[in-house]
Design a protein around this motif. Structure first.
Motif, PDB file in Angstrom:
ATOM      1  N   ASN A 138       0.824  -1.212   0.000  1.00 35.03           N
ATOM      2  CA  ASN A 138       0.000   0.000   0.000  1.00 35.03           C
ATOM      3  C   ASN A 138       0.856   1.259   0.000  1.00 35.03           C
ATOM      4  O   ASN A 138       0.570   2.227  -0.711  1.00 35.03           O
ATOM      5  CB  ASN A 138      -0.932   0.012   1.214  1.00 35.03           C
ATOM      6  N   THR A 139       1.922   1.244   0.798  1.00 32.96           N
ATOM      7  CA  THR A 139       2.795   2.419   0.885  1.00 32.96           C
ATOM      8  C   THR A 139       3.577   2.619  -0.406  1.00 32.96           C
ATOM      9  O   THR A 139       3.701   3.739  -0.910  1.00 32.96           O
ATOM     10  CB  THR A 139       3.773   2.276   2.065  1.00 32.96           C
ATOM     11  N   SER A 140       4.092   1.532  -0.955  1.00 29.06           N
ATOM     12  CA  SER A 140       4.923   1.617  -2.162  1.00 29.06           C
ATOM     13  C   SER A 140       4.099   1.905  -3.412  1.00 29.06           C
ATOM     14  O   SER A 140       4.582   2.560  -4.341  1.00 29.06           O
ATOM     15  CB  SER A 140       5.698   0.311  -2.357  1.00 29.06           C
ATOM     16  N   LEU A 141       2.857   1.414  -3.440  1.00 30.37           N
ATOM     17  CA  LEU A 141       2.025   1.529  -4.640  1.00 30.37           C
ATOM     18  C   LEU A 141       0.837   2.459  -4.432  1.00 30.37           C
ATOM     19  O   LEU A 141      -0.162   2.389  -5.155  1.00 30.37           O
ATOM     20  CB  LEU A 141       1.555   0.135  -5.077  1.00 30.37           C
ATOM     21  N   ASP A 142       0.966   3.320  -3.432  1.00 28.29           N
ATOM     22  CA  ASP A 142       0.003   4.410  -3.233  1.00 28.29           C
ATOM     23  C   ASP A 142      -1.434   3.910  -3.074  1.00 28.29           C
ATOM     24  O   ASP A 142      -2.374   4.516  -3.600  1.00 28.29           O
ATOM     25  CB  ASP A 142       0.097   5.391  -4.407  1.00 28.29           C
ATOM     26  N   ASN A 143      -1.597   2.781  -2.371  1.00 32.14           N
ATOM     27  CA  ASN A 143      -2.925   2.211  -2.081  1.00 32.14           C
ATOM     28  C   ASN A 143      -3.748   1.924  -3.342  1.00 32.14           C
ATOM     29  O   ASN A 143      -4.983   1.998  -3.321  1.00 32.14           O
ATOM     30  CB  ASN A 143      -3.731   3.156  -1.172  1.00 32.14           C
ATOM     31  N   LYS A 144      -3.072   1.572  -4.422  1.00 32.59           N
ATOM     32  CA  LYS A 144      -3.780   1.379  -5.690  1.00 32.59           C
ATOM     33  C   LYS A 144      -4.063  -0.085  -6.035  1.00 32.59           C
ATOM     34  O   LYS A 144      -4.802  -0.358  -6.983  1.00 32.59           O
ATOM     35  CB  LYS A 144      -2.977   2.013  -6.830  1.00 32.59           C
ATOM     36  N   VAL A 145      -3.471  -1.016  -5.284  1.00 35.56           N
ATOM     37  CA  VAL A 145      -3.668  -2.431  -5.598  1.00 35.56           C
ATOM     38  C   VAL A 145      -5.095  -2.828  -5.235  1.00 35.56           C
ATOM     39  O   VAL A 145      -5.521  -2.686  -4.088  1.00 35.56           O
ATOM     40  CB  VAL A 145      -2.666  -3.318  -4.830  1.00 35.56           C
ATOM     41  N   VAL A 146      -5.825  -3.347  -6.204  1.00 35.66           N
ATOM     42  CA  VAL A 146      -7.241  -3.658  -6.001  1.00 35.66           C
ATOM     43  C   VAL A 146      -7.424  -4.845  -5.057  1.00 35.66           C
ATOM     44  O   VAL A 146      -8.116  -4.757  -4.045  1.00 35.66           O
ATOM     45  CB  VAL A 146      -7.929  -3.941  -7.357  1.00 35.66           C
ATOM     46  N   ASP A 147      -6.802  -5.954  -5.380  1.00 33.13           N
ATOM     47  CA  ASP A 147      -6.936  -7.166  -4.565  1.00 33.13           C
ATOM     48  C   ASP A 147      -5.802  -7.244  -3.545  1.00 33.13           C
ATOM     49  O   ASP A 147      -5.048  -8.210  -3.503  1.00 33.13           O
ATOM     50  CB  ASP A 147      -6.952  -8.405  -5.456  1.00 33.13           C
ATOM     51  N   ILE A 148      -5.695  -6.226  -2.709  1.00 31.61           N
ATOM     52  CA  ILE A 148      -4.548  -6.075  -1.825  1.00 31.61           C
ATOM     53  C   ILE A 148      -4.409  -7.227  -0.836  1.00 31.61           C
ATOM     54  O   ILE A 148      -3.299  -7.691  -0.567  1.00 31.61           O
ATOM     55  CB  ILE A 148      -4.613  -4.722  -1.072  1.00 31.61           C
ATOM     56  N   ASP A 149      -5.509  -7.711  -0.280  1.00 29.38           N
ATOM     57  CA  ASP A 149      -5.417  -8.794   0.706  1.00 29.38           C
ATOM     58  C   ASP A 149      -4.846 -10.066   0.082  1.00 29.38           C
ATOM     59  O   ASP A 149      -3.991 -10.735   0.679  1.00 29.38           O
ATOM     60  CB  ASP A 149      -6.791  -9.081   1.318  1.00 29.38           C
ATOM     61  N   ALA A 150      -5.319 -10.394  -1.108  1.00 28.28           N
ATOM     62  CA  ALA A 150      -4.821 -11.591  -1.789  1.00 28.28           C
ATOM     63  C   ALA A 150      -3.353 -11.432  -2.176  1.00 28.28           C
ATOM     64  O   ALA A 150      -2.551 -12.365  -2.024  1.00 28.28           O
ATOM     65  CB  ALA A 150      -5.668 -11.874  -3.031  1.00 28.28           C
ATOM     66  N   LYS A 151      -2.996 -10.239  -2.658  1.00 32.43           N
ATOM     67  CA  LYS A 151      -1.608  -9.988  -3.039  1.00 32.43           C
ATOM     68  C   LYS A 151      -0.691 -10.033  -1.820  1.00 32.43           C
ATOM     69  O   LYS A 151       0.407 -10.602  -1.866  1.00 32.43           O
ATOM     70  CB  LYS A 151      -1.479  -8.627  -3.732  1.00 32.43           C
ATOM     71  N   ALA A 152      -1.146  -9.431  -0.739  1.00 34.05           N
ATOM     72  CA  ALA A 152      -0.337  -9.412   0.480  1.00 34.05           C
ATOM     73  C   ALA A 152      -0.122 -10.829   1.006  1.00 34.05           C
ATOM     74  O   ALA A 152       0.983 -11.181   1.432  1.00 34.05           O
ATOM     75  CB  ALA A 152      -1.006  -8.546   1.538  1.00 34.05           C
ATOM     76  N   GLN A 153      -1.169 -11.651   0.958  1.00 29.89           N
ATOM     77  CA  GLN A 153      -1.031 -13.034   1.416  1.00 29.89           C
ATOM     78  C   GLN A 153      -0.092 -13.820   0.509  1.00 29.89           C
ATOM     79  O   GLN A 153       0.705 -14.638   0.977  1.00 29.89           O
ATOM     80  CB  GLN A 153      -2.399 -13.718   1.463  1.00 29.89           C
ATOM     81  N   HIS A 154      -0.179 -13.554  -0.793  1.00 30.12           N
ATOM     82  CA  HIS A 154       0.721 -14.223  -1.740  1.00 30.12           C
ATOM     83  C   HIS A 154       2.173 -13.869  -1.445  1.00 30.12           C
ATOM     84  O   HIS A 154       3.046 -14.747  -1.419  1.00 30.12           O
ATOM     85  CB  HIS A 154       0.362 -13.815  -3.170  1.00 30.12           C
TER      86      HIS A 154
END
Length: 318
Positions: free
Chosen positions: A128-144
């Motif tokens: 979120n910090t690096s990509l300016d909160n733009k990742v849509v599926d952030i929870d799935a990406k973070a878990q990955h």
């Protein structure tokens, strides 16, 4: 030349510094030292070249060997979180304290379970910090990213030589990290404008934002989490009934303090060794080899011989 520089880069900062220091400083200075005053002596000044070589060979690597040895000792005897830099202990520690709210010391002592959940929160923060909160599926990406980080932790290194030569080794720590880095770069290209720092990362703390890299971030998470979960497991085994939040805050303060002391010792260790280096290469030669060929006549430094006559009067006209 390009292949050589690529290899140096893959070796990391220490290898890069030592290689460039040797190629750009140590070797040329040693070779130059061979001809020191050779026009006056008519021969190679091997003594001076040796002293230069000793100084150069010891000074470059010692900048990394001594701090690494001290850091290893601190991590061994005081906990692996000492491998994490001062500001990052506080940053990761504050996030862990938020993560731990409402949890027991016993549950926080379960390293693998804690990592799976805490890493997700940490990578969510980083993405979120690096990509300016733009990742849509952030929870799935973070878990990955969290699952991949745990896999990287368990993977074996391909070894210094293979890494230096850039040889791929399936399942190695370096190749898995590289693959995850490629995924991050794709996300950055997708969500962020073109930037020179395409691999740059950062995560938010209570006091601001800290920059990092993927490999460093994973290592910092591993070292901090292994340490805090080990500490909480010991507390739980002793029947800990106090405030978990307070215990974590004390842990963070303690590790930040020991890291500060460790950093100070690393600095003093290097400076102390540098004061010894001249004594080491001077011990190989009782005279200053840099002055070979510049000395005057053999008796130039001897006092004028005098002769005393009767009555103690000196006569220099013998």
């Amino acid at each position: 030349m390009l292949a050589t520089m690529d290899g140096i880069e893959r070796g990391g900062f220490a290898a890069s510094f030592v290689a460039q220091d040797f190629l750009g400083m140590a070797a040329p200075r040693t070779i130059k030292g061979l001809s020191r005053n050779s026009d006056a002596t008519g021969k190679k000044n091997t003594a001076y070249a040796t002293s230069v070589a000793i100084r150069e060979i010891l000074s470059g690597p010692s900048l990394f060997i001594i701090p690494s040895a001290i850091l290893w000792g601190a991590a061994k005897f005081f906990g692996p979180a000492n491998r994490v830099k001062f500001d990052y202990i506080k940053g990761i520690g504050d996030q862990f304290n938020d993560f731990a709210k409402g949890k027991s010391a016993e549950s926080l002592g379960q390293t693998e379970a804690v990592k799976k959940d805490f890493y997700k929160e940490a990578f969510k923060n980083m993405l979120n910090t690096s990509l300016d909160n733009k990742v849509v599926d952030i929870d799935a990406k973070a878990q990955h990213f969290a699952d991949a980080a745990m896999e990287i932790e368990k993977a074996k290194s391909k070894g210094f030589i293979k890494n230096l030569l850039g040889k791929p080794v399936a399942g190695s720590k370096e190749d898995l990290t590289g693959a995850l880095m490629d995924e991050y770069v794709k996300l950055k290209k997708q969500y962020m404008p073109v930037s020179d720092n395409i691999v740059g990362m950062s995560f938010k703390t209570k006091e601001g934002t800290l920059g990092t890299s993927l490999g460093k971030f994973i290592d910092d998470l591993k070292n901090y989490t292994n340490d805090i979960t080990g500490t909480m497991a010991k507390k739980a085994k002793k029947g800990f009934k106090g405030s978990v939040e307070e215990a974590i805050s004390k842990f963070n303060f303690s590790r930040a303090g020991s890291r500060f002391v460790t950093t100070t010792l690393m600095t003093l260790g290097v400076f102390s060794f540098f004061t010894i280096i001249p004594k080491l290469y001077k011990s190989t030669c009782k005279t200053n080899p840099a002055l070979q060929g510049l000395e005057g006549p053999a008796d130039a430094n001897k006092p004028a011989e005098t002769e005393k006559k009767d009555g103690g009067v000196e006569n220099e006209n013998k």
